[in-house]
Scaffold this motif. Sequence first.
Motif, PDB file in Angstrom:
ATOM      1  N   ARG A 118      97.465  38.709   9.723  1.00  0.00           N
ATOM      2  CA  ARG A 118      97.034  37.327  10.053  1.00  0.00           C
ATOM      3  C   ARG A 118      96.521  37.261  11.491  1.00  0.00           C
ATOM      4  N   GLY A 120      94.767  39.513  12.803  1.00  0.00           N
ATOM      5  CA  GLY A 120      93.490  40.228  12.845  1.00  0.00           C
ATOM      6  C   GLY A 120      93.597  41.713  13.158  1.00  0.00           C
ATOM      7  N   THR A 122      94.026  45.741  12.461  1.00  0.00           N
ATOM      8  CA  THR A 122      93.838  46.767  11.439  1.00  0.00           C
ATOM      9  C   THR A 122      95.205  47.378  11.152  1.00  0.00           C
ATOM     10  N   GLU A 141      95.816  38.936   1.537  1.00  0.00           N
ATOM     11  CA  GLU A 141      95.893  38.608   2.961  1.00  0.00           C
ATOM     12  C   GLU A 141      94.832  39.393   3.747  1.00  0.00           C
ATOM     13  N   ALA A 142      94.658  40.659   3.382  1.00  0.00           N
ATOM     14  CA  ALA A 142      93.662  41.493   4.072  1.00  0.00           C
ATOM     15  C   ALA A 142      92.257  40.920   3.871  1.00  0.00           C
ATOM     16  N   ARG A 143      91.976  40.480   2.644  1.00  0.00           N
ATOM     17  CA  ARG A 143      90.657  39.882   2.364  1.00  0.00           C
ATOM     18  C   ARG A 143      90.490  38.590   3.154  1.00  0.00           C
ATOM     19  N   ALA A 144      91.531  37.744   3.129  1.00  0.00           N
ATOM     20  CA  ALA A 144      91.445  36.438   3.802  1.00  0.00           C
ATOM     21  C   ALA A 144      91.269  36.627   5.309  1.00  0.00           C
ATOM     22  N   ALA A 145      91.983  37.590   5.878  1.00  0.00           N
ATOM     23  CA  ALA A 145      91.943  37.789   7.330  1.00  0.00           C
ATOM     24  C   ALA A 145      90.767  38.679   7.736  1.00  0.00           C
ATOM     25  N   GLY A 146      90.126  39.308   6.759  1.00  0.00           N
ATOM     26  CA  GLY A 146      89.008  40.202   7.060  1.00  0.00           C
ATOM     27  C   GLY A 146      89.445  41.451   7.818  1.00  0.00           C
ATOM     28  N   VAL A 147      90.641  41.957   7.499  1.00  0.00           N
ATOM     29  CA  VAL A 147      91.126  43.164   8.197  1.00  0.00           C
ATOM     30  C   VAL A 147      91.189  44.337   7.218  1.00  0.00           C
ATOM     31  N   ALA A 148      91.134  45.529   7.773  1.00  0.00           N
ATOM     32  CA  ALA A 148      91.167  46.738   6.942  1.00  0.00           C
ATOM     33  C   ALA A 148      92.589  47.280   6.857  1.00  0.00           C
TER      34      ALA A 148
END
Length: 402
Positions: A118, A120, A122, A141-148
């Motif tokens: 959350r 941001g 990685t 959560e990874a998709r929503a936060a745009g993190v890998a």
Amino acid sequence: MTDTDDSRLGITVLGSTGSIGRQTLDVVRAFPNHFRVVALAARGNIALLAEQAREFAPEIVAYTSDDPTTQAQAAELLPNALHGVDGLTAAATHPAVKTVVAATSGLIGLRPTLDAMRAGKTIALANKETLVMAGHLVMAEARAAGVAILPVDSEHSALWQCLHGERTAEVRRLLITASGGPLRRATLEEMRDVTVEQALAHPTWQMGQKITIDSATLVNKGLEVVEAHWLYDMPYDKIEVVVHPQSIIHSMVEFVDDSIKMQASLPSMHLPIQYALSYPTRLSREATALSHPLSWPAVGHLDFEAVDMARFPCLRLAYEAGRRGGTAPAVLVGADEQAVPLFLRGKIRLTDIAAILEDVLARHTVVDDPDLETVLAACSWAQDEVLRLHGEPTASHERSSL
Ligand code: NDP
Ligand code: MG
């Protein structure tokens, strides 16, 4: 130097005193111009944590043990250390951190990992329970936060590398390799009588105790199948396990045109840890202490065999729990979390672990699409169920902070 003029990747290591944590610090030591440690966290190995803090000068050190002697030791050696699971979250969300290496064992890392996403960050993911128990929540959560979420486990790192530049629709199957562990050739009779020492003698990998026992029963491989399902969005019918005793090929991807890509190296966790930290760059190791090139003539030959599901029923149970989904994988994880220590303490046989997992899974009423509380409650229920069935005191209070 201030944060703004330091271009090195800032990292948090959750579980810095463990096998993966120590090897992560080896990678930082080998590439001091690329990585810097912002935060370190562990449970109760204060002596080692203090030594690491002296060497890497992190901004946050955190530990979670409630043991009074450990706390007294921390007050002396690490007077500024944070205590408790909030300390793990502070470590995982510090503004100077880019990548969190999630390498605590067990369940403790799940919440701090979600918090880090959350914020941001990685995630370089070693901990298996995180995806196995809560893959649907973690991936959303990874998709929503745009993190890998970058894999640290050698098999998933291999799959990731083989999948670079490929289309998911053109993948026929993922082939996860398994060394077979110390009991690859053991008969069921021999497995019944195996000692703790024999089960801990892994032929190719040096790891923490829990994962080493999980490798002997192939629970570990089962958890890896479930992780691969989430990481690479593959149905279970397209994920297979093949035994490869030398642990040189770390996994493979077969495509619809029959072509197979595989990733190879001598068995060492330093490489997948390093790649998760350096991605998309590859850092040359030639002048480092980690340099460990593979010589094919020295390897000589590679062997592959099918898994004998009759001798390794835990792998079948993990597939079943993964396919069932919902809270079933959390129950598998919880039951195993308590069954392994019972074996290590000499209370049960190694072969009882599968029977325990099967029994506890059969007693559980699966909840579909569970939220985090429901996942943790199912896991906790499974842990208590194993302890109750074996006349051991239950320990829910110790897990209330999760
Ligand atoms: P270890 O048992 O060696 O280390 C565990 C680490 O987690 C230690 O630093 C320990 O601290 C810390 N820890 C445990 N419980 C807590 C807690 N409640 N609060 C804070 N810290 C805690 O495990 P490994 O390094 O072998 O494995 C770590 C994870 O990575 C596991 O989930 C494992 O399945 C996975 N993994 C491991 C691989 C390997 O090669 N070892 C390969 C792939 C995945 P302390 O020392 O102070 O107790
Ligand atoms: Mg592995």
